[in-house]
Design a protein around this motif. Structure first.
Motif, PDB file in Angstrom:
ATOM      1  N   ALA A  17      -1.357   0.778  -0.542  1.00  0.00           N
ATOM      2  CA  ALA A  17      -2.849  -0.074  -1.017  1.00  0.00           C
ATOM      3  C   ALA A  17      -2.126  -1.566  -0.233  1.00  0.00           C
ATOM      4  O   ALA A  17      -1.083  -1.734  -0.103  1.00  0.00           O
ATOM      5  CB  ALA A  17      -3.193  -0.494  -2.270  1.00  0.00           C
ATOM      6  N   SER A  18      -2.904  -2.132   0.299  1.00  0.00           N
ATOM      7  CA  SER A  18      -2.458  -3.586   0.673  1.00  0.00           C
ATOM      8  C   SER A  18      -1.876  -4.671   0.500  1.00  0.00           C
ATOM      9  O   SER A  18      -0.926  -5.170   1.404  1.00  0.00           O
ATOM     10  CB  SER A  18      -4.603  -4.807   1.237  1.00  0.00           C
ATOM     11  N   TYR A  19      -1.729  -4.292  -1.131  1.00  0.00           N
ATOM     12  CA  TYR A  19      -0.915  -4.551  -1.805  1.00  0.00           C
ATOM     13  C   TYR A  19       1.169  -4.462  -1.594  1.00  0.00           C
ATOM     14  O   TYR A  19       2.073  -5.358  -1.913  1.00  0.00           O
ATOM     15  CB  TYR A  19      -0.874  -5.232  -3.098  1.00  0.00           C
ATOM     16  N   ASN A  20       0.517  -2.645  -1.115  1.00  0.00           N
ATOM     17  CA  ASN A  20       1.688  -2.294  -0.940  1.00  0.00           C
ATOM     18  C   ASN A  20       2.524  -3.580   0.691  1.00  0.00           C
ATOM     19  O   ASN A  20       3.834  -2.602   0.787  1.00  0.00           O
ATOM     20  CB  ASN A  20       1.729  -0.896  -0.704  1.00  0.00           C
ATOM     21  N   ARG A  21       2.086  -4.212   1.244  1.00  0.00           N
ATOM     22  CA  ARG A  21       3.078  -4.854   2.259  1.00  0.00           C
ATOM     23  C   ARG A  21       3.820  -5.287   1.391  1.00  0.00           C
ATOM     24  O   ARG A  21       5.075  -5.565   2.673  1.00  0.00           O
ATOM     25  CB  ARG A  21       1.816  -6.194   2.631  1.00  0.00           C
ATOM     26  N   LYS A  70       7.900 -14.731 -10.563  1.00  0.00           N
ATOM     27  CA  LYS A  70       6.598 -14.161 -10.220  1.00  0.00           C
ATOM     28  C   LYS A  70       6.906 -12.978  -9.848  1.00  0.00           C
ATOM     29  O   LYS A  70       6.918 -12.835  -8.480  1.00  0.00           O
ATOM     30  CB  LYS A  70       5.767 -15.372 -10.306  1.00  0.00           C
ATOM     31  N   GLN A  71       6.286 -11.763 -10.344  1.00  0.00           N
ATOM     32  CA  GLN A  71       6.008 -10.255 -10.317  1.00  0.00           C
ATOM     33  C   GLN A  71       5.037 -10.840  -8.600  1.00  0.00           C
ATOM     34  O   GLN A  71       4.069 -11.675  -8.458  1.00  0.00           O
ATOM     35  CB  GLN A  71       5.401  -9.477 -10.352  1.00  0.00           C
ATOM     36  N   ASN A  72       5.295  -9.598  -7.815  1.00  0.00           N
ATOM     37  CA  ASN A  72       3.847  -9.532  -6.532  1.00  0.00           C
ATOM     38  C   ASN A  72       2.743  -8.747  -7.336  1.00  0.00           C
ATOM     39  O   ASN A  72       2.991  -7.897  -7.923  1.00  0.00           O
ATOM     40  CB  ASN A  72       4.483  -8.622  -5.219  1.00  0.00           C
ATOM     41  N   GLU A  73       1.402  -9.241  -6.369  1.00  0.00           N
ATOM     42  CA  GLU A  73       0.282  -8.882  -7.142  1.00  0.00           C
ATOM     43  C   GLU A  73       0.176  -7.640  -6.957  1.00  0.00           C
ATOM     44  O   GLU A  73       0.660  -7.023  -5.759  1.00  0.00           O
ATOM     45  CB  GLU A  73      -0.134  -9.641  -6.179  1.00  0.00           C
ATOM     46  N   GLY A  74      -0.430  -6.809  -7.560  1.00  0.00           N
ATOM     47  CA  GLY A  74      -0.380  -5.640  -7.464  1.00  0.00           C
ATOM     48  C   GLY A  74      -0.008  -4.924  -8.500  1.00  0.00           C
ATOM     49  O   GLY A  74      -0.136  -3.482  -8.818  1.00  0.00           O
ATOM     50  N   TYR A  75       0.939  -5.488  -9.148  1.00  0.00           N
ATOM     51  CA  TYR A  75       2.309  -4.558  -9.755  1.00  0.00           C
ATOM     52  C   TYR A  75       2.592  -4.888 -10.978  1.00  0.00           C
ATOM     53  O   TYR A  75       2.862  -6.002 -11.387  1.00  0.00           O
ATOM     54  CB  TYR A  75       3.886  -4.791  -9.096  1.00  0.00           C
TER      55      TYR A  75
END
Length: 539
Positions: free
Chosen positions: A514-518, A534-539
């Motif tokens: 997914a794009s957030y897996n960047r 702050k956690q990265n988006e998507g996780y």
């Protein structure tokens, strides 16, 4: 040449407390800097502590498992979830979020300022080395996680509980560190294993290329060329052997000694029958990326590609990078023909058959880099293998990519690509076919991919490279099934590249990106220690 740094690191590890532990736990609460930082000799000892684990050795070998070119079967090793997109903040994911090395570097840079040196250039050189190490640590975290806190000094754990800086801020910090370090460093290392100007420039080049700052990347690559120290090794294969460790192509590598400071990770790469774990293995996707020996891709008319014999007539680097079924192999049991396709051999179970054991390569392939020949090691679990961090071929390819993005196509780009290709006997670039920037970009990406395969750069490249729509290449190549070839090996066939007859494919695993897996998720343990993260988006 004996590696001075290896022996000094080994000496530190023989003391009751390692230099690494000492620097992480003692300076602020047990021994006063005023009693431990007084002479040049003191600074030299603490400099060694900053080198202990400075380079991303596991990542050099494992990172391709997070790409279409590699696979990691053992979930506990932390890379399979990266490759198949199942990462979370709490599951098994290789961890790079750590400030322990940065803490050591901070302590060094704070305390060395108070020491008088007989030669100011020596002091500056040491500062330049540590600034480079610190910049490398920030680069890894910034690229892998996005923005992280910039912490140059702190006395207590509470002081380190700060929010993340932006990715741009950390990038600029890295650039500033390197801009300060490079003029301080000697052109050549004072002893084998130490950082010199070429290493800092190579880091500057790689970081700039990754961030898309092409002029900066080009300038850094050109500065390395102008040093006149490094050159392509006549033998590509030689680079990844013990015999090639002093090659003029190698800019920086992780130092080891088989008796005092050994590298055991090499053993984990070998296939089951050779006593290894198949921890990180190449994929058929990599094999499919190599051109044919005539310079055509396997999809082009007239290439001569035969799907039943996919290992035949390929770019010579394929056989120097991948141990494929049917090839001649001298392993644990002596001279044999490598067979990873047949479930049984002469009526007995084949220990290298992908479905036979957990330690058998699930892709039917094994890396050749660092593993071939097997006989170079007396004990594969205690080796003197030196994983390469930076080498000159990357410099030429980085310059070519940056120059093409800035001004391509140009004669410079063709010339640099030809140097890399001709080294292994591949033909010159067809300038009639690759006659514009877009087509040349396609070739540069393929050339970089196969030249540096297995060296930990593929995932980073497919993340930063975009297609015509602006989508990450990873979103295409990491979505869908990962497969291996199936077939049989005919040992009576004299041509090793045609002994394997391929009849189809089998599923290794299904993958998603997914794009957030960047970015990787910041480990939950880090957030627990610092609630301001702050956690990265998507996780």
């Amino acid at each position: 040449m004996k590696r001075l740094l290896v022996y000094m690191l080994a000496g530190m590890s023989l003391i009751g407390t390692s230099c690494s532990d000492f620097l992480e736990t003692i300076p602020h609460d047990a021994l006063s800097p005023s009693t431990t930082w007084q002479t040049e000799a003191d600074a030299e000892k603490f400099l060694i502590g900053c080198y202990d684990g400075w380079a991303d050795e596991s990542g050099i070998l494992y990172w391709d498992c997070g790409s279409d070119f590699g696979f990691n079967y053992h979930i506990h090793e932390g890379w399979r979830n990266i490759g198949n997109g199942s990462m979370t903040a709490s599951n098994q994911v290789a961890g790079y979020y750590s400030f322990s090395m940065i803490r050591r570097c901070n302590d060094f840079l704070t305390n060395i300022a108070n020491i008088e040196f007989a030669e100011e250039s020596k002091k500056n050189n040491m500062i330049g080395q540590v600034k480079t190490i610190r910049a490398y640590q920030y680069f890894l975290m910034n690229w892998i996680y996005g923005g992280v806190p910039i912490i140059e000094s702190y006395e207590t754990a509470e002081e380190a509980q700060v929010p993340r800086n932006s990715e741009e801020e950390v990038k600029n910090f890295i650039y500033n560190e390197l801009d300060e370090a490079i003029p301080m460093l000697y052109d050549a290392p004072e002893a084998s294993g130490y950082i010199a100007k070429g290493t800092a420039l190579a880091l500057n080049m790689r970081a700039s290329l990754f961030y898309g700052d092409y002029q900066r990347a080009k300038d850094a690559a050109k500065a390395i060329m102008d040093l006149g120290i490094y050159e392509l090794d006549p033998s590509y294969e030689n680079l990844f052997t013990l015999a090639g460790q002093n090659s003029k192509e190698i800019i920086a590598s992780v130092q080891h000694d088989e008796n005092l400071y050994s590298n055991w990770m090499i053993a984990t790469m070998y296939n089951n029958a050779d006593g290894g774990w198949s921890s990180m293995v190449p994929t058929q996707n990599l094999v499919d990326t190599y051109e044919m020996s005539n310079g055509l891709t396997k999809e082009e008319a007239g290439s001569g590609y035969d799907a039943t014999h996919p290992f035949a007539n390929r770019d010579p680097r394929m056989a120097m990078t991948v141990l494929y079924p049917g090839m001649d192999w001298v392993g644990l049991t002596g001279k044999t023909i490598l067979n990873t396709l047949d479930a049984t051999i002469d009526g007995a179970k084949n220990p290298n058959y992908p479905d036979d054991a957990d330690n058998a390569s699930k892709t039917a392939l094994t890396w050749a880099k660092y593993l071939n020949p097997y006989t170079q090691y007396g004990d594969i679990w205690s080796t003197n293998a030196q994983p390469i961090v930076f080498r000159y071929a990357e410099v030429l390819l980085s310059y070519a990519e940056a120059e093409n993005e800035l001004n391509g196509p140009s004669a410079e780009v063709y010339n640099l690509l030809n140097q890399v290709r001709n080294r292994v006997g591949m033909p010159d670039v067809d300038q009639n076919k690759y006659n514009n920037q877009a087509k040349l970009r396609e070739l540069i990406r393929r050339e970089r991919s196969v030249e540096l395969a297995g060296e930990g750069l593929r995932r980073q490249d497919i993340i930063r490279w975009k297609d015509d729509s602006g989508k990450m290449l990873a979103e295409t190549v990491l979505n869908g099934p990962l497969t291996r070839v199936v077939g049989t090996v005919n040992t009576s066939e004299p041509d090793p590249t045609k002994r394997a007859t391929i009849s189809g494919t089998a599923l290794v695993e299904n993958r998603a990106f997914a794009s957030y897996n960047r970015y990787l998720p910041i480990p939950q343990s880090a957030i627990d220690k610092n609630p301001n993260l702050k956690q990265n988006e998507g996780y």
